[in-house]
Design a protein around this motif. Sequence first.
Motif, PDB file in Angstrom:
ATOM      1  N   SER A 198       0.548  -1.652  -0.239  1.00  0.00           N
ATOM      2  CA  SER A 198      -0.212  -0.074   0.228  1.00  0.00           C
ATOM      3  C   SER A 198       1.141   1.335  -0.015  1.00  0.00           C
ATOM      4  CB  SER A 198      -1.047  -0.056   1.448  1.00  0.00           C
ATOM      5  OG  SER A 198      -0.608   0.143   1.877  1.00  0.00           O
ATOM      6  N   GLY A 199       1.794   1.598   0.979  1.00  0.00           N
ATOM      7  CA  GLY A 199       2.834   2.266   0.705  1.00  0.00           C
ATOM      8  C   GLY A 199       3.633   2.499  -0.341  1.00  0.00           C
ATOM      9  N   CYS A 200       3.903   0.776  -0.835  1.00  0.00           N
ATOM     10  CA  CYS A 200       5.536   1.295  -1.711  1.00  0.00           C
ATOM     11  C   CYS A 200       4.282   2.057  -3.429  1.00  0.00           C
ATOM     12  CB  CYS A 200       6.645  -0.169  -2.098  1.00  0.00           C
ATOM     13  SG  CYS A 200       7.737  -0.323  -0.582  1.00  0.00           S
ATOM     14  N   GLY A 201       3.112   1.252  -3.300  1.00  0.00           N
ATOM     15  CA  GLY A 201       2.461   1.292  -4.421  1.00  0.00           C
ATOM     16  C   GLY A 201       1.843   3.125  -5.080  1.00  0.00           C
ATOM     17  N   ALA A 202       2.002   3.194  -3.506  1.00  0.00           N
ATOM     18  CA  ALA A 202       1.584   4.928  -4.026  1.00  0.00           C
ATOM     19  C   ALA A 202       2.641   6.205  -3.502  1.00  0.00           C
ATOM     20  CB  ALA A 202       0.817   5.306  -2.205  1.00  0.00           C
ATOM     21  N   VAL A 247       3.407   8.199  -7.277  1.00  0.00           N
ATOM     22  CA  VAL A 247       3.596   9.505  -7.417  1.00  0.00           C
ATOM     23  C   VAL A 247       4.903   9.834  -8.709  1.00  0.00           C
ATOM     24  CG1 VAL A 247       4.397  11.233  -5.810  1.00  0.00           C
ATOM     25  CG2 VAL A 247       2.605   9.678  -5.193  1.00  0.00           C
ATOM     26  N   GLY A 248       5.895   8.716  -7.846  1.00  0.00           N
ATOM     27  CA  GLY A 248       7.172   8.585  -8.629  1.00  0.00           C
ATOM     28  C   GLY A 248       7.043   8.963 -10.241  1.00  0.00           C
ATOM     29  N   GLY A 263      12.829   6.334  -4.937  1.00  0.00           N
ATOM     30  CA  GLY A 263      12.952   7.396  -3.707  1.00  0.00           C
ATOM     31  C   GLY A 263      11.811   6.855  -3.216  1.00  0.00           C
ATOM     32  N   PHE A 264      10.994   8.198  -4.070  1.00  0.00           N
ATOM     33  CA  PHE A 264       9.245   7.584  -4.031  1.00  0.00           C
ATOM     34  C   PHE A 264       8.842   6.813  -2.638  1.00  0.00           C
ATOM     35  CE2 PHE A 264       8.957  11.858  -6.005  1.00  0.00           C
ATOM     36  CZ  PHE A 264       8.641  12.375  -4.773  1.00  0.00           C
ATOM     37  N   ALA A 265       9.667   5.429  -3.628  1.00  0.00           N
ATOM     38  CA  ALA A 265       8.790   4.234  -2.678  1.00  0.00           C
ATOM     39  C   ALA A 265       8.885   3.471  -1.445  1.00  0.00           C
ATOM     40  CB  ALA A 265       8.963   3.025  -3.597  1.00  0.00           C
ATOM     41  N   TYR A 266      10.407   3.898  -1.620  1.00  0.00           N
ATOM     42  CA  TYR A 266      10.854   3.598  -0.272  1.00  0.00           C
ATOM     43  C   TYR A 266      10.700   4.899   0.916  1.00  0.00           C
ATOM     44  CZ  TYR A 266      14.612   0.206  -1.783  1.00  0.00           C
ATOM     45  OH  TYR A 266      15.452  -0.792  -2.269  1.00  0.00           O
ATOM     46  N   ILE A 318       5.125  14.477 -16.258  1.00  0.00           N
ATOM     47  CA  ILE A 318       4.695  15.410 -16.029  1.00  0.00           C
ATOM     48  C   ILE A 318       6.050  16.111 -16.587  1.00  0.00           C
ATOM     49  CG2 ILE A 318       4.594  17.152 -14.780  1.00  0.00           C
ATOM     50  CD1 ILE A 318       2.430  15.411 -12.361  1.00  0.00           C
ATOM     51  N   LEU A 319       6.961  15.602 -15.818  1.00  0.00           N
ATOM     52  CA  LEU A 319       8.447  16.046 -16.181  1.00  0.00           C
ATOM     53  C   LEU A 319       9.105  15.380 -17.673  1.00  0.00           C
ATOM     54  CD1 LEU A 319       9.679  16.936 -12.287  1.00  0.00           C
ATOM     55  CD2 LEU A 319       9.161  18.059 -13.344  1.00  0.00           C
ATOM     56  N   ALA A 320       8.899  14.019 -17.630  1.00  0.00           N
ATOM     57  CA  ALA A 320       9.256  13.687 -18.679  1.00  0.00           C
ATOM     58  C   ALA A 320      10.442  13.417 -18.999  1.00  0.00           C
ATOM     59  CB  ALA A 320       8.839  14.579 -20.203  1.00  0.00           C
ATOM     60  N   LEU A 321      11.235  12.405 -17.699  1.00  0.00           N
ATOM     61  CA  LEU A 321      13.059  12.833 -17.553  1.00  0.00           C
ATOM     62  C   LEU A 321      13.253  11.302 -18.565  1.00  0.00           C
ATOM     63  CD1 LEU A 321      13.502  13.399 -13.662  1.00  0.00           C
ATOM     64  CD2 LEU A 321      13.551  15.245 -15.265  1.00  0.00           C
ATOM     65  N   THR A 322      14.266  11.029 -18.267  1.00  0.00           N
ATOM     66  CA  THR A 322      15.042  10.232 -19.519  1.00  0.00           C
ATOM     67  C   THR A 322      14.653   8.960 -18.437  1.00  0.00           C
ATOM     68  OG1 THR A 322      16.534  10.190 -18.238  1.00  0.00           O
ATOM     69  CG2 THR A 322      17.019  11.188 -20.171  1.00  0.00           C
ATOM     70  N   VAL A 323      15.192   7.639 -18.483  1.00  0.00           N
ATOM     71  CA  VAL A 323      13.975   6.247 -18.151  1.00  0.00           C
ATOM     72  C   VAL A 323      15.226   6.060 -16.327  1.00  0.00           C
ATOM     73  CG1 VAL A 323      14.393   4.168 -18.106  1.00  0.00           C
ATOM     74  CG2 VAL A 323      14.004   4.878 -20.539  1.00  0.00           C
ATOM     75  N   GLY A 324      16.922   6.273 -16.428  1.00  0.00           N
ATOM     76  CA  GLY A 324      17.370   5.983 -15.389  1.00  0.00           C
ATOM     77  C   GLY A 324      17.309   6.920 -14.142  1.00  0.00           C
ATOM     78  N   TRP A 325      16.321   8.486 -14.331  1.00  0.00           N
ATOM     79  CA  TRP A 325      16.122   9.288 -13.539  1.00  0.00           C
ATOM     80  C   TRP A 325      14.815   9.474 -12.956  1.00  0.00           C
ATOM     81  CZ3 TRP A 325      18.106  12.525 -10.900  1.00  0.00           C
ATOM     82  CH2 TRP A 325      19.613  13.176 -10.953  1.00  0.00           C
ATOM     83  N   VAL A 326      14.026   8.643 -13.947  1.00  0.00           N
ATOM     84  CA  VAL A 326      12.423   8.192 -13.871  1.00  0.00           C
ATOM     85  C   VAL A 326      12.623   6.602 -12.684  1.00  0.00           C
ATOM     86  CG1 VAL A 326      10.664   6.977 -14.587  1.00  0.00           C
ATOM     87  CG2 VAL A 326      11.166   8.896 -15.838  1.00  0.00           C
TER      88      VAL A 326
END
Length: 246
Positions: free
Chosen positions: A105-109, A113-114, A135-138, A121-129
Amino acid sequence: MPLDQLVTQIERAFDPARELLVPILSDPMVVAVWVLLVGASVGTLLWDIRNRNQALPSMMKGVWTLVALYSGPLGLGLYWYAGRTQISTDSLWRRGVRSTAHCYSGCGAGEVVGITLAQGILALTVGWVAAITFGFAYLFGYALTVGPLMQEGVAFWESMKDALYSETPSITIMEVIAIGADLLLASEAHMGDLLFWMALAFSLSLGFLAAFPVNVALVNFGVKEGMKNPAEMRSDQTEGQAQAAD
């Protein structure tokens, strides 16, 4: 071997699965059916909680709602198997399901978001994504453990130590599979594409399945306590109502 070559080899190895799944996950009819199934699953779960499982703590009500929202009928089935106060007997497998659901439940959220922020939204490269989503999952996964512990009076650093020790293996396996699958299927998709959302939902469920045996092992060896048997919560509520009546 350079990292980019390794990534290319992995992508080629999974090309047959991608060629099979991408058209399915992009099909508007499949998406419509999935949305209906998720809606029915979440509605059934909320009805059951309200009418038959009020004894569950608010955190677990939220956990199971998110699990059903992420994984539809699979999430509802997991709740029916391991999360209701009506389960006949508890077991290591049911404790493993509840422990994985709590992490999920937490990691999925965090993953939602990430991915939405970094790719949609930011359309970053795969590595940054990948990095931002991990980071958000942790962050979300640890917060779901640290928060309740601090509410019980455990100090912040002690809570963080417990979360790092007990949750890191599960989160890591879950997110390696989930984020990897999502990027393999939809790394070039945009937020307006059906594939963006369906690949995310599909990858989340894969992450749960990958993390389940890890959580079973952690519970079995005492690294994680596992979530409380919900049948005991019903007994506690019944006893409390009886005492109030007296």
